[in-house]
Motif scaffolding. Sequence first.
Motif, PDB file in Angstrom:
ATOM      1  N   ALA A 225     -12.448 -26.510 -15.866  1.00 16.59           N
ATOM      2  CA  ALA A 225     -11.978 -25.713 -14.738  1.00 16.59           C
ATOM      3  C   ALA A 225     -10.978 -26.481 -13.872  1.00 16.59           C
ATOM      4  O   ALA A 225      -9.985 -25.926 -13.392  1.00 16.59           O
ATOM      5  N   LEU A 226     -11.228 -27.775 -13.704  1.00 18.67           N
ATOM      6  CA  LEU A 226     -10.356 -28.569 -12.840  1.00 18.67           C
ATOM      7  C   LEU A 226      -9.185 -29.185 -13.589  1.00 18.67           C
ATOM      8  O   LEU A 226      -8.187 -29.588 -12.973  1.00 18.67           O
ATOM      9  N   GLY A 227      -9.289 -29.284 -14.911  1.00 20.02           N
ATOM     10  CA  GLY A 227      -8.178 -29.786 -15.713  1.00 20.02           C
ATOM     11  C   GLY A 227      -7.738 -31.176 -15.294  1.00 20.02           C
ATOM     12  O   GLY A 227      -8.557 -32.084 -15.090  1.00 20.02           O
ATOM     13  N   GLU A 228      -6.428 -31.349 -15.105  1.00 24.62           N
ATOM     14  CA  GLU A 228      -5.877 -32.661 -14.784  1.00 24.62           C
ATOM     15  C   GLU A 228      -6.290 -33.157 -13.392  1.00 24.62           C
ATOM     16  O   GLU A 228      -6.109 -34.324 -13.048  1.00 24.62           O
ATOM     17  N   TYR A 230      -9.374 -33.086 -12.331  1.00 23.49           N
ATOM     18  CA  TYR A 230     -10.807 -33.378 -12.351  1.00 23.49           C
ATOM     19  C   TYR A 230     -11.120 -34.730 -11.705  1.00 23.49           C
ATOM     20  O   TYR A 230     -11.991 -34.829 -10.850  1.00 23.49           O
ATOM     21  N   ARG A 231     -10.383 -35.776 -12.127  1.00 22.11           N
ATOM     22  CA  ARG A 231     -10.722 -37.117 -11.681  1.00 22.11           C
ATOM     23  C   ARG A 231     -10.566 -37.268 -10.170  1.00 22.11           C
ATOM     24  O   ARG A 231     -11.434 -37.812  -9.478  1.00 22.11           O
ATOM     25  N   VAL A 232      -9.439 -36.786  -9.603  1.00 27.66           N
ATOM     26  CA  VAL A 232      -9.198 -36.960  -8.184  1.00 27.66           C
ATOM     27  C   VAL A 232     -10.190 -36.141  -7.358  1.00 27.66           C
ATOM     28  O   VAL A 232     -10.668 -36.582  -6.313  1.00 27.66           O
ATOM     29  N   VAL A 233     -10.550 -34.933  -7.874  1.00 25.05           N
ATOM     30  CA  VAL A 233     -11.520 -34.104  -7.154  1.00 25.05           C
ATOM     31  C   VAL A 233     -12.903 -34.726  -7.233  1.00 25.05           C
ATOM     32  O   VAL A 233     -13.647 -34.775  -6.250  1.00 25.05           O
ATOM     33  N   GLN A 234     -13.265 -35.238  -8.421  1.00 18.04           N
ATOM     34  CA  GLN A 234     -14.573 -35.849  -8.589  1.00 18.04           C
ATOM     35  C   GLN A 234     -14.723 -37.088  -7.708  1.00 18.04           C
ATOM     36  O   GLN A 234     -15.790 -37.338  -7.139  1.00 18.04           O
ATOM     37  N   ASP A 235     -13.626 -37.871  -7.579  1.00 19.78           N
ATOM     38  CA  ASP A 235     -13.668 -39.036  -6.698  1.00 19.78           C
ATOM     39  C   ASP A 235     -13.931 -38.606  -5.250  1.00 19.78           C
ATOM     40  O   ASP A 235     -14.676 -39.268  -4.511  1.00 19.78           O
TER      41      ASP A 235
END
Length: 243
Positions: A225-228, A230-235
């Motif tokens: 769902a978050l695609g590219e 994902y990492r920055v949102v998860q952080d």
Amino acid sequence: AMNNLELADKAIAVAKNYKTLYVMGCFGAPLNDKNKNRYTHNNAYNMQASRTKMINSATADTFGFDCVCFVKGLLWGWNGNKNHIYGGAEYCSNNVPDISTEGLISVCHDVSTDFSNIQVGEVVWLKGHVGLYVGNGLVVECTPAWKNCVQLTALANIGTKAGYNSRRWAKHGKMPFIEYKKPTPTPTPTPQPTNSLKQLDNAVTVVANEVIKGVYGSGEKRKQALGEYYRVVQDKVNKILGA
């Protein structure tokens, strides 16, 4: 001993704040009647009719220098005293000898023809002439050229500067008579977020809060769902949750 920054400041102050005239063999004497008579009768250069006329026309609050005598005068303590025979300078004081232009460059250390590394307070030299590098691409020199006095000029070896006459020099070096302080490095400023970066961070925070609420599911579903992003949102999620 004087340091290089103090010497440069003194040189700039003379160029900007004092009346000066190129007088051969003169290291800062005020051009009162007594000194005018002295310097127009003790040097062949000054005895030329045009030079004698300039010296005799100078006001009593004008100080005489030549190129190397300007450097020596400052090192000998010149301070602009109109009531002192040499403007406050004491001949051969502060362990600085009476030395020629060639003699001055010969006693310098770290002498170089590469001007990319020149430091404030260094002597700049070409045959028969010297000046002082004072930073920002500028030299203070006393010369009969241009303004016929102590003046600020551009160091053409590293570039010209608008509003200044320029000269190309042959060598530069550090004098043994003064202390050379290493320049203080300018701290690199911490980049401040621009408005667009702040807006982006706010947007990431909104999505992270939605993730915490379960809007984007979990595991692979959340990654897809978050695609590219994902990492920055998860952080951001981890930061909000204190993980």
